[in-house]
Design a protein around this motif. Structure first.
Motif, PDB file in Angstrom:
ATOM      1  N   GLU A  94       0.837  -1.204   0.000  1.00  0.00           N
ATOM      2  CA  GLU A  94       0.000   0.000   0.000  1.00  0.00           C
ATOM      3  C   GLU A  94       0.872   1.256   0.000  1.00  0.00           C
ATOM      4  O   GLU A  94       0.549   2.249  -0.674  1.00  0.00           O
ATOM      5  CB  GLU A  94      -0.916  -0.013   1.229  1.00  0.00           C
ATOM      6  CG  GLU A  94      -1.939  -1.131   1.209  1.00  0.00           C
ATOM      7  CD  GLU A  94      -2.563  -1.377   2.569  1.00  0.00           C
ATOM      8  OE1 GLU A  94      -3.638  -1.998   2.617  1.00  0.00           O
ATOM      9  OE2 GLU A  94      -1.976  -0.953   3.596  1.00  0.00           O
TER      10      GLU A  94
ATOM     11  N   TRP B 172       2.012   2.039  -3.466  1.00  0.00           N
ATOM     12  CA  TRP B 172       0.973   2.706  -4.264  1.00  0.00           C
ATOM     13  C   TRP B 172       0.787   4.156  -3.836  1.00  0.00           C
ATOM     14  O   TRP B 172       0.526   5.026  -4.675  1.00  0.00           O
ATOM     15  CB  TRP B 172      -0.339   1.936  -4.169  1.00  0.00           C
ATOM     16  CG  TRP B 172      -0.309   0.633  -4.891  1.00  0.00           C
ATOM     17  CD1 TRP B 172      -0.421  -0.618  -4.363  1.00  0.00           C
ATOM     18  CD2 TRP B 172      -0.105   0.439  -6.295  1.00  0.00           C
ATOM     19  NE1 TRP B 172      -0.308  -1.577  -5.336  1.00  0.00           N
ATOM     20  CE2 TRP B 172      -0.110  -0.954  -6.533  1.00  0.00           C
ATOM     21  CE3 TRP B 172       0.081   1.304  -7.375  1.00  0.00           C
ATOM     22  CZ2 TRP B 172       0.056  -1.492  -7.810  1.00  0.00           C
ATOM     23  CZ3 TRP B 172       0.253   0.773  -8.645  1.00  0.00           C
ATOM     24  CH2 TRP B 172       0.238  -0.611  -8.847  1.00  0.00           C
TER      25      TRP B 172
ATOM     26  N   GLY C   4      -1.706   4.148 -10.410  1.00  0.00           N
ATOM     27  CA  GLY C   4      -2.447   3.701  -9.246  1.00  0.00           C
ATOM     28  C   GLY C   4      -3.751   4.428  -8.991  1.00  0.00           C
ATOM     29  O   GLY C   4      -4.282   4.373  -7.889  1.00  0.00           O
TER      30      GLY C   4
ATOM     31  N   HIS D  31      -8.342   5.121  -4.922  1.00  0.00           N
ATOM     32  CA  HIS D  31      -6.905   4.929  -4.745  1.00  0.00           C
ATOM     33  C   HIS D  31      -6.626   3.434  -4.745  1.00  0.00           C
ATOM     34  O   HIS D  31      -7.278   2.663  -4.030  1.00  0.00           O
ATOM     35  CB  HIS D  31      -6.463   5.551  -3.415  1.00  0.00           C
ATOM     36  CG  HIS D  31      -4.997   5.784  -3.304  1.00  0.00           C
ATOM     37  ND1 HIS D  31      -4.087   4.746  -3.209  1.00  0.00           N
ATOM     38  CD2 HIS D  31      -4.261   6.931  -3.268  1.00  0.00           C
ATOM     39  CE1 HIS D  31      -2.863   5.252  -3.112  1.00  0.00           C
ATOM     40  NE2 HIS D  31      -2.936   6.572  -3.156  1.00  0.00           N
ATOM     41  N   VAL D  32      -5.669   2.975  -5.566  1.00  0.00           N
ATOM     42  CA  VAL D  32      -5.404   1.547  -5.699  1.00  0.00           C
ATOM     43  C   VAL D  32      -4.959   0.919  -4.383  1.00  0.00           C
ATOM     44  O   VAL D  32      -5.164  -0.279  -4.164  1.00  0.00           O
ATOM     45  CB  VAL D  32      -4.366   1.299  -6.821  1.00  0.00           C
ATOM     46  CG1 VAL D  32      -3.787  -0.103  -6.744  1.00  0.00           C
ATOM     47  CG2 VAL D  32      -5.025   1.492  -8.178  1.00  0.00           C
ATOM     48  N   ALA D  33      -4.378   1.676  -3.472  1.00  0.00           N
ATOM     49  CA  ALA D  33      -4.006   1.114  -2.169  1.00  0.00           C
ATOM     50  C   ALA D  33      -5.218   0.548  -1.444  1.00  0.00           C
ATOM     51  O   ALA D  33      -5.078  -0.326  -0.576  1.00  0.00           O
ATOM     52  CB  ALA D  33      -3.332   2.181  -1.300  1.00  0.00           C
TER      53      ALA D  33
ATOM     54  N   ASP E 291      -7.948  -3.202  -5.261  1.00  0.00           N
ATOM     55  CA  ASP E 291      -7.359  -3.977  -6.346  1.00  0.00           C
ATOM     56  C   ASP E 291      -8.473  -4.414  -7.292  1.00  0.00           C
ATOM     57  O   ASP E 291      -9.637  -4.025  -7.138  1.00  0.00           O
ATOM     58  CB  ASP E 291      -6.557  -5.163  -5.811  1.00  0.00           C
ATOM     59  CG  ASP E 291      -7.400  -6.161  -5.016  1.00  0.00           C
ATOM     60  OD1 ASP E 291      -8.642  -6.066  -5.050  1.00  0.00           O
ATOM     61  OD2 ASP E 291      -6.809  -7.038  -4.357  1.00  0.00           O
TER      62      ASP E 291
ATOM     63  N   ASN F  86       8.436  -4.383  -4.641  1.00  0.00           N
ATOM     64  CA  ASN F  86       8.003  -3.081  -4.119  1.00  0.00           C
ATOM     65  C   ASN F  86       9.187  -2.121  -4.023  1.00  0.00           C
ATOM     66  O   ASN F  86       9.093  -0.944  -4.397  1.00  0.00           O
ATOM     67  CB  ASN F  86       7.360  -3.239  -2.734  1.00  0.00           C
ATOM     68  CG  ASN F  86       5.926  -3.711  -2.814  1.00  0.00           C
ATOM     69  OD1 ASN F  86       5.220  -3.439  -3.773  1.00  0.00           O
ATOM     70  ND2 ASN F  86       5.492  -4.430  -1.796  1.00  0.00           N
TER      71      ASN F  86
END
Length: 464
Positions: free
Chosen positions: A18, A21, A30, A155-157, A160, A357
């Motif tokens: 997270e 991202w 993202g 927000h992609v965090a 998914d 990451n």
């Protein structure tokens, strides 16, 4: 537990994935967008009520991102208060200011609104302000020809692709319900979801310092040797654009039958088509990188379901060498899928999570480490599993009731990422791949030709 809203204010620091991202979004990668094209005007109040119910059920959708400048860290915060999401509404006049006159006729108003949101970053200046920024935004646009677009931006965090697909399945029934006064009926709700790193099985994500260092070095050295698509403009400011690869039902059936015959998933065929389209008629051997995104929910402890919203995907980066021979789609697909399967058997989707990451963050901090400072980490990305959306499964009546004509779910990639990201869905038996790419690093014409080549390769392969 059953409750109307979360009982008490909650929060937690973001996990490692997270955090990556959170770092990536300001650069342009993202921003997740779910866009619906409707033939009937949506009821704003009903949509807003439905989204509030979803936020009560899934607290991460009701959370905000907070940046702590002292620790350079991000956190999710959620409140016990009633969700405050307000759906913005734009009439035809306001929408027209976002539509580009003289635009390529192949790019519809709905398509333009989708790309507008892929490039609308609500979180980029989070570290400069003292406010918390929601992870979810919603808008309604009146379009020409008496159509409407409903757009959710996340927000992609916190979202998914599995979350996005589940959100759609849960949202449609809620929009069919009558508006309720007061707090509404009770909903099942859970605590703020944990980060993927906190749910890793014991020992799965751990490596010795030496092993981690060697793996990171190997990834770094291999990445500089990978072949990229031709870059057309490496200097201008970038934005995400979209082209679509669509097959009819007969073509889709043939490709899926070819996959079943060989015991591979569709991602293997898509990877192969992309590699063959990229390599073209080159006579010499070239190496290409492909990132496959894997939903780890079933591998976690305890296992999660698709109703556990958040970001629970990991990535596997495989290198594929293409020779100048006449390999068929299925030859390449079987090799690509075997490489992915072997990586999964070795638990690389869990053990290498921290490594990838770190490399992603290093590329963001040092663009010069990538070819032409392009921030391209691979030639393409695919998902291991395809989203299946069948009207016959019970959603057809609801889709017709709300006038759902089209649906697109994807995320931005014009910061760090692949040259083309494939978001594949089989909808009513038809393959629909939403393909996102960084422009003008790659032009729309270039990527339309690339996708057309992939389509031709898939159709030809399906006939064999």
């Amino acid at each position: 537990m059953s409750c109307d809203v979360v009982d008490a204010a909650m929060g937690r620091p973001v996990g490692g994935s997270e955090y990556t991202w959170c770092r990536a979004v300001p650069g342009g990668t993202g921003i997740a967008v779910l866009a619906f094209l409707l033939s009937k005007p949506p009821l704003l109040s009903r949509l807003q009520t439905a989204l509030h119910k979803l936020q009560n059920t899934h607290p991460i959708l009701n959370s905000t991102l907070h940046f702590n400048p002292n620790a350079s860290s991000f956190s999710f915060l959620t409140s016990p208060a009633t969700p405050s999401l307000v759906v913005q509404s734009f009439d035809l006049s306001a929408t027209s200011t976002l539509l580009v006159s003289g635009h390529d006729s192949a790019v519809s108003p709905f398509h333009q609104i989708l790309e507008h949101h892929l490039n609308h970053d609500s979180w980029g200046h989070l570290h400069l302000s003292h406010t918390n920024v929601p992870v979810l935004f919603a808008s309604i646009y009146e379009l020409p020809d008496e159509t409407w677009a409903v757009v959710l931006r996340l927000h992609v965090a916190a979202c998914d692709r599995t979350t996005a697909a589940s959100l759609l399945r849960e949202l449609l029934p809620l929009t069919m319900e009558e508006d309720e006064g007061g707090e509404g009926r009770k909903k099942e709700c859970s605590e703020l979801s944990m980060a993927i790193e906190e749910l890793m099985p014991s020992g799965e994500g751990k490596k010795g310092v030496w092993a981690r260092g060697m793996d990171i070095l190997a990834y770094s050295l291999n990445s500089v040797r990978l072949t990229n698509l031709k870059f057309e403009d490496t200097k201008s400011r970038r934005r995400s654009q979209v082209v679509r690869l669509q097959l009819n039902k007969n073509e889709t059936d043939r490709v899926l039958a070819g996959c079943r015959k060989r015991g591979i998933k569709l991602c293997g065929a898509l990877t192969a088509a992309g590699l063959m389209a990229a390599h073209g008629g080159k006579k010499s051997g070239k190496k290409y990188g492909v990132v496959t995104l894997i939903d780890c929910r079933s591998n976690l402890h305890p296992p999660l379901s698709s109703r556990d919203f958040g970001f629970y995907h990991s990535a596997i980066l495989n290198t594929h060498e293409m020779e100048g021979g006449e390999d068929s789609l299925w030859d390449v697909a079987e090799r690509a899928y075997e490489a992915l399967s072997n990586s999964k058997k070795s638990n690389k989707h869990l053990s290498d999570m921290a490594d990838l990451n770190l490399l992603m963050r290093k590329a963001m901090d040092n663009p010069g480490l990538t070819s032409s400072s392009s921030l391209r980490t691979s030639i393409m990305s695919v998902f291991e599993d395809t989203v299946i959306d069948n009207v016959d499964d019970g959603g057809g009546e609801m889709q017709r009731e709300v006038g759902l004509e089209d649906f697109v779910g994807c995320a931005s990639v014009h910061g760090v990422g692949p040259s083309i990201a494939m978001f594949d869905t089989i909808r009513n038996g038809h393959l629909d791949c939403v393909s996102v790419y960084p422009s003008p690093l790659h032009s729309r014409q270039q990527m339309q030709q690339f996708v057309a080549s992939m389509k031709a390769i898939l159709i030809h392969g399906g006939q064999l």
